[in-house]
Design a protein around this motif. Structure first.
Motif, short mmCIF file in Angstrom:
data_model
loop_
_atom_site.label_atom_id
_atom_site.label_comp_id
_atom_site.label_asym_id
_atom_site.label_seq_id
_atom_site.Cartn_x
_atom_site.Cartn_y
_atom_site.Cartn_z
N ARG A 149 0.71 -1.11 -0.25
CA ARG A 149 0.31 0.00 0.52
C ARG A 149 0.56 1.02 -0.01
NH1 ARG A 149 -3.92 0.09 5.06
NH2 ARG A 149 -2.27 0.57 6.10
N THR A 195 0.83 5.23 1.38
CA THR A 195 0.05 6.41 1.95
C THR A 195 0.84 7.83 2.05
OG1 THR A 195 -0.62 4.12 4.22
CG2 THR A 195 -0.40 6.42 5.18
N PRO A 215 -3.57 -0.44 -3.44
CA PRO A 215 -4.66 0.46 -2.30
C PRO A 215 -3.29 1.60 -1.86
CG PRO A 215 -4.44 -1.21 -1.29
CD PRO A 215 -3.11 -1.42 -2.55
N ARG A 269 -3.95 4.90 1.02
CA ARG A 269 -4.39 5.64 2.44
C ARG A 269 -4.37 7.40 2.48
NH1 ARG A 269 -2.50 2.66 7.92
NH2 ARG A 269 -0.89 3.48 7.50
N VAL A 311 -3.57 9.81 5.44
CA VAL A 311 -3.59 9.86 7.13
C VAL A 311 -3.38 11.40 6.98
CG1 VAL A 311 -2.21 9.28 8.98
CG2 VAL A 311 -2.86 7.37 6.84
N GLU A 319 -13.26 0.68 -2.66
CA GLU A 319 -12.34 0.10 -1.86
C GLU A 319 -10.98 -0.06 -1.65
OE1 GLU A 319 -12.34 -3.09 -5.30
OE2 GLU A 319 -13.97 -1.72 -4.06
N LEU A 340 -9.27 2.88 -1.62
CA LEU A 340 -8.82 4.29 -1.50
C LEU A 340 -8.88 5.17 -0.15
CD1 LEU A 340 -8.18 7.50 -1.91
CD2 LEU A 340 -9.85 7.75 -2.95
N THR A 341 -8.75 4.58 1.10
CA THR A 341 -9.25 4.64 2.51
C THR A 341 -8.68 6.05 3.10
OG1 THR A 341 -7.17 3.34 3.05
CG2 THR A 341 -9.06 2.42 2.73
N ALA A 342 -9.23 7.12 4.29
CA ALA A 342 -8.64 7.95 4.73
C ALA A 342 -8.71 7.37 6.54
CB ALA A 342 -9.21 9.21 4.22
N GLU A 343 -8.08 7.66 7.22
CA GLU A 343 -8.11 7.82 8.51
C GLU A 343 -7.29 8.80 8.77
OE1 GLU A 343 -6.32 4.53 10.33
OE2 GLU A 343 -5.49 4.51 8.34
N TRP A 351 0.59 -0.67 10.18
CA TRP A 351 1.23 -0.22 9.27
C TRP A 351 2.03 -1.76 8.61
CZ3 TRP A 351 2.32 4.49 7.20
CH2 TRP A 351 2.64 5.38 8.39
N GLU A 399 4.67 -1.57 3.21
CA GLU A 399 3.45 -0.46 3.23
C GLU A 399 4.72 1.00 2.79
OE1 GLU A 399 0.80 2.17 4.12
OE2 GLU A 399 0.46 0.67 5.45
#
Length: 267
Positions: free
Chosen positions: A138, A140, A166, A168, A170, A202, A204-207, A223, A227
């Motif tokens: 992934r 990030t 993917p 992510r 952050v 699915e 593409l995420t964010a947190e 992690w 990564e």
């Protein structure tokens, strides 16, 4: 996409070998070219010969990896790598961490410090004790709402699409900072990434990474192996130069994976 031509800075130590391993892993992903360089001082007659011996050692470490090997003269390793990267058209400089740091974390020695405050190409750093995983899991991006971070999102989204991994996003939430605006910022970043690349929902995420300080916040999120973390340069950076700000430097030192820092105005 970044990694079309990777320049690995080599020294005869663990950090040098880890820089080679990281650079080899990147070109395996991108199909790019690899150049390995040892920067030697200009005022010592035997230095050029010693550099060639070290590059032979680097070639043995890389085994059958296609690469070019360059002994480059320079008064400092960081400045020498930047000059050489510009000369040969490399878009990424890979370096390792000095020995003696915390295993699995990045330590910033003199070479990395120079690159992180003046390089004209993207800079990638390997943690101490780095061993390449079987593949990239992934990407990030550390996101804060400003133009340089928006550029990093666009670049990372395109890379994630091309590499089939993917993405992510952050954002740090430190102490008692209000979280509402941070969620709004992440929503904007998601839209930027969606517009830049055709990533499945699915992928593409964010947190928010929440904690009392940067190390706590990064330790609160996952992690997985494989990564890669991407950071933008500070708004204080000159155009087309890397300059890592105070918070981003703390992120780099706390990250348990390789970190890439993009120059300002990378696009």
């Amino acid at each position: 996409m970044i990694g079309e031509h990777v320049l690995a800075g080599y020294a005869h130590d663990a950090g040098g070998r880890e820089a080679l391993d990281l650079a080899r892993a990147i070109v395996a992903l991108t199909g790019g070219r690899l150049t390995v360089a040892h920067v030697h001082p200009p005022d010592r007659p035997a230095a050029a010969g010693e550099a060639r011996t070290l590059l032979d050692q680097a070639a043995a470490h890389l085994d059958d990896q296609p690469a070019e090997y360059v002994a480059h003269e320079g008064r400092s390793v960081g400045r020498g790598l930047t000059t050489l990267a510009s000369r040969i058209g490399a878009d990424l400089i890979a370096v390792g961490s000095p020995e003696g740091g915390a295993r699995g974390r990045i330590s910033v020695g003199a070479t990395a410090d120079h690159l992180l405050h003046s390089a004209t190409e993207a800079v990638m750093l390997a943690p101490f004790g780095y061993t390449p995983p079987p593949g990239l899991h992934r990407i990030t991006v550390m996101y804060v709402r400003r133009p340089q971070a928006d550029e990093a999102v666009l670049h990372a989204a395109e890379a994630a699409e091309k590499l089939g991994v993917p993405l992510r996003l952050v954002t740090l939430a430190l102490g008692d900072a209000p979280k509402g605006p941070l969620y709004d910022d992440l929503a904007l970043a998601i839209r930027l990434a969606s517009d830049a690349a055709k990533l499945p929902p699915e992928a593409l995420t964010a947190e928010l990474a929440e904690g009392d300080d940067v190390a706590d916040a990064l330790g609160a999120i996952d992690w997985p192996e494989g990564e890669l973390l991407v950071c933008a340069s500070s708004e204080d950076a000159g155009v087309h130069r890397v300059f890592l700000g105070e918070v981003a430097l703390k992120v780099l030192r706390a990250a348990p994976c390789p970190v890439t820092v993009l120059p300002r105005g990378y696009y």
